[in-house]
Design a protein around this motif. Sequence first.
Motif, PDB file in Angstrom:
ATOM      1  N   GLN A  33      48.610  43.545  33.483  1.00 47.14           N
ATOM      2  CA  GLN A  33      47.310  44.150  33.218  1.00 47.14           C
ATOM      3  C   GLN A  33      46.887  43.885  31.778  1.00 47.14           C
ATOM      4  OE1 GLN A  33      48.369  48.265  35.355  1.00 47.14           O
ATOM      5  NE2 GLN A  33      46.199  48.136  34.819  1.00 47.14           N
ATOM      6  N   TRP A  34      45.576  43.786  31.570  1.00 49.44           N
ATOM      7  CA  TRP A  34      44.970  43.733  30.245  1.00 49.44           C
ATOM      8  C   TRP A  34      44.173  45.017  30.038  1.00 49.44           C
ATOM      9  CZ3 TRP A  34      45.716  40.284  26.372  1.00 49.44           C
ATOM     10  CH2 TRP A  34      46.269  39.043  26.677  1.00 49.44           C
ATOM     11  N   PHE A  35      44.310  45.569  28.824  1.00 45.65           N
ATOM     12  CA  PHE A  35      43.595  46.783  28.448  1.00 45.65           C
ATOM     13  C   PHE A  35      42.880  46.555  27.118  1.00 45.65           C
ATOM     14  CE2 PHE A  35      45.566  49.735  31.443  1.00 45.65           C
ATOM     15  CZ  PHE A  35      46.810  49.159  31.691  1.00 45.65           C
ATOM     16  N   HIS A  36      41.806  47.311  26.927  1.00 39.62           N
ATOM     17  CA  HIS A  36      41.126  47.377  25.644  1.00 39.62           C
ATOM     18  C   HIS A  36      41.242  48.819  25.144  1.00 39.62           C
ATOM     19  CE1 HIS A  36      37.088  47.573  23.290  1.00 39.62           C
ATOM     20  NE2 HIS A  36      38.063  47.182  22.499  1.00 39.62           N
ATOM     21  N   GLN A  37      41.792  48.983  23.945  1.00 38.31           N
ATOM     22  CA  GLN A  37      41.870  50.318  23.367  1.00 38.31           C
ATOM     23  C   GLN A  37      40.722  50.492  22.388  1.00 38.31           C
ATOM     24  OE1 GLN A  37      45.511  51.560  21.255  1.00 38.31           O
ATOM     25  NE2 GLN A  37      45.274  53.523  22.284  1.00 38.31           N
ATOM     26  N   ASN A  38      39.869  51.456  22.684  1.00 38.06           N
ATOM     27  CA  ASN A  38      38.698  51.653  21.831  1.00 38.06           C
ATOM     28  C   ASN A  38      39.069  52.456  20.581  1.00 38.06           C
ATOM     29  OD1 ASN A  38      38.734  54.385  22.556  1.00 38.06           O
ATOM     30  ND2 ASN A  38      37.231  54.108  24.189  1.00 38.06           N
ATOM     31  N   PHE A  47      41.636  44.029  33.353  1.00 36.86           N
ATOM     32  CA  PHE A  47      42.036  43.215  34.502  1.00 36.86           C
ATOM     33  C   PHE A  47      43.416  43.626  34.993  1.00 36.86           C
ATOM     34  CE2 PHE A  47      38.653  40.172  34.493  1.00 36.86           C
ATOM     35  CZ  PHE A  47      38.315  39.981  33.161  1.00 36.86           C
ATOM     36  N   TYR A  48      43.545  43.647  36.308  1.00 35.24           N
ATOM     37  CA  TYR A  48      44.842  43.659  36.963  1.00 35.24           C
ATOM     38  C   TYR A  48      45.016  42.257  37.513  1.00 35.24           C
ATOM     39  CZ  TYR A  48      48.252  44.159  40.672  1.00 35.24           C
ATOM     40  OH  TYR A  48      49.338  43.978  41.499  1.00 35.24           O
ATOM     41  N   ILE A  49      45.954  41.470  36.942  1.00 34.32           N
ATOM     42  CA  ILE A  49      45.972  40.042  37.261  1.00 34.32           C
ATOM     43  C   ILE A  49      47.405  39.502  37.231  1.00 34.32           C
ATOM     44  CG2 ILE A  49      45.387  39.451  34.844  1.00 34.32           C
ATOM     45  CD1 ILE A  49      43.776  37.038  36.142  1.00 34.32           C
ATOM     46  N   PRO A  50      48.203  39.798  38.276  1.00 33.37           N
ATOM     47  CA  PRO A  50      49.569  39.266  38.308  1.00 33.37           C
ATOM     48  C   PRO A  50      49.622  37.750  38.472  1.00 33.37           C
ATOM     49  CG  PRO A  50      49.053  40.417  40.328  1.00 33.37           C
ATOM     50  CD  PRO A  50      47.919  40.683  39.385  1.00 33.37           C
ATOM     51  N   SER A  51      48.528  37.158  38.982  1.00 37.55           N
ATOM     52  CA  SER A  51      48.440  35.700  39.082  1.00 37.55           C
ATOM     53  C   SER A  51      46.984  35.325  39.287  1.00 37.55           C
ATOM     54  CB  SER A  51      49.299  35.163  40.227  1.00 37.55           C
ATOM     55  OG  SER A  51      48.804  35.652  41.458  1.00 37.55           O
ATOM     56  N   GLY A  52      46.668  34.060  39.009  1.00 30.22           N
ATOM     57  CA  GLY A  52      45.326  33.588  39.266  1.00 30.22           C
ATOM     58  C   GLY A  52      44.345  33.882  38.162  1.00 30.22           C
ATOM     59  N   THR A  53      43.065  33.781  38.479  1.00 32.03           N
ATOM     60  CA  THR A  53      41.978  33.929  37.526  1.00 32.03           C
ATOM     61  C   THR A  53      40.967  34.950  38.033  1.00 32.03           C
ATOM     62  OG1 THR A  53      42.220  31.662  36.711  1.00 32.03           O
ATOM     63  CG2 THR A  53      40.101  32.724  36.332  1.00 32.03           C
ATOM     64  N   LYS A  54      40.481  35.786  37.114  1.00 36.03           N
ATOM     65  CA  LYS A  54      39.425  36.735  37.435  1.00 36.03           C
ATOM     66  C   LYS A  54      38.387  36.712  36.326  1.00 36.03           C
ATOM     67  CE  LYS A  54      42.062  40.083  40.165  1.00 36.03           C
ATOM     68  NZ  LYS A  54      42.469  41.518  40.290  1.00 36.03           N
ATOM     69  N   GLN A  55      37.166  37.069  36.698  1.00 34.13           N
ATOM     70  CA  GLN A  55      36.096  37.137  35.705  1.00 34.13           C
ATOM     71  C   GLN A  55      35.333  38.421  35.882  1.00 34.13           C
ATOM     72  OE1 GLN A  55      33.873  33.589  35.098  1.00 34.13           O
ATOM     73  NE2 GLN A  55      32.640  34.501  33.490  1.00 34.13           N
ATOM     74  N   ASN A  56      34.929  38.999  34.740  1.00 34.52           N
ATOM     75  CA  ASN A  56      34.097  40.189  34.753  1.00 34.52           C
ATOM     76  C   ASN A  56      33.124  40.083  33.584  1.00 34.52           C
ATOM     77  OD1 ASN A  56      32.916  42.665  34.976  1.00 34.52           O
ATOM     78  ND2 ASN A  56      34.765  43.848  34.594  1.00 34.52           N
ATOM     79  N   GLY A  57      31.927  39.607  33.883  1.00 35.87           N
ATOM     80  CA  GLY A  57      30.938  39.448  32.815  1.00 35.87           C
ATOM     81  C   GLY A  57      31.361  38.408  31.798  1.00 35.87           C
ATOM     82  N   ARG A  58      31.417  38.833  30.518  1.00 29.96           N
ATOM     83  CA  ARG A  58      31.795  37.897  29.454  1.00 29.96           C
ATOM     84  C   ARG A  58      33.310  37.739  29.323  1.00 29.96           C
ATOM     85  NH1 ARG A  58      31.394  39.742  25.011  1.00 29.96           N
ATOM     86  NH2 ARG A  58      30.957  41.935  25.466  1.00 29.96           N
ATOM     87  N   LEU A  59      34.051  38.510  30.071  1.00 29.21           N
ATOM     88  CA  LEU A  59      35.506  38.459  29.998  1.00 29.21           C
ATOM     89  C   LEU A  59      36.067  37.756  31.224  1.00 29.21           C
ATOM     90  CD1 LEU A  59      36.376  42.099  28.860  1.00 29.21           C
ATOM     91  CD2 LEU A  59      35.902  40.118  27.428  1.00 29.21           C
ATOM     92  N   SER A  60      37.127  37.008  31.004  1.00 26.79           N
ATOM     93  CA  SER A  60      37.875  36.441  32.121  1.00 26.79           C
ATOM     94  C   SER A  60      39.342  36.390  31.735  1.00 26.79           C
ATOM     95  CB  SER A  60      37.363  35.046  32.489  1.00 26.79           C
ATOM     96  OG  SER A  60      37.565  34.138  31.430  1.00 26.79           O
TER      97      SER A  60
END
Lengths: 108, 112
Positions: A33-38, A47-60
Amino acid sequence: GIQVEQSPPDLILQEGANSTLRCNFSDSVNNLQWFHQNPWGQLINLFYIPSGTKQNGRLSATTVATERYSLLYISSSQTTDSGVYFCAASYNFNKFYFGSGTKLNVKP
Amino acid sequence: EADIYQTPRYLVIGTGKKITLECSQTMGHDKMYWYQQDPGMELHLIHYSYGVNSTEKGDLSSESTVSRIRTEHFPLTLESARPSHTSQYLCASSEPGVGEQYFGPGTRLTVT
């Protein structure tokens, strides 16, 4: 446990620039997982991404599990992207191991 | 709305006091976690639970204790607070199987 290393530790960007954050892990994982701490300390799921590629807006994000790394891409960065980015890995869905984070500062 | 809650958000307390940090989730998750984080540093797992009446110690030794009497509630207790306990404490829960974690807003504890 899993060793998780993140790079770079610190990153300064001008608003509008693109960046790539890296997360290396020492063992096979089935959860990444990737997290952003504000600035208020809250961890936001990116993102929850154990494999592969995901995109969400300006982030991937991309995880190559066989090579034990994951990448987080931020495009057209904004000042609100500032904060600390953490990746966390688990191999048994129970205990999660965090990297030491990448501190991002986006300047206007 | 399904969420995870922590109270208090901020706590300043004197040495020797007993404190309980509350964590509740309305997502129906079986697994819950407590992490300790010093400012700007990585998160360290101090306790976790697979479900009711299950508690385990994490990788970072902690003088705190936890209980899990109800699925939705996972409080953390310090019997005698010390300045070395000053830190941020983050509670999380995760989905079964998939295991994606969700975090509460955290409690910033200062022991004077």
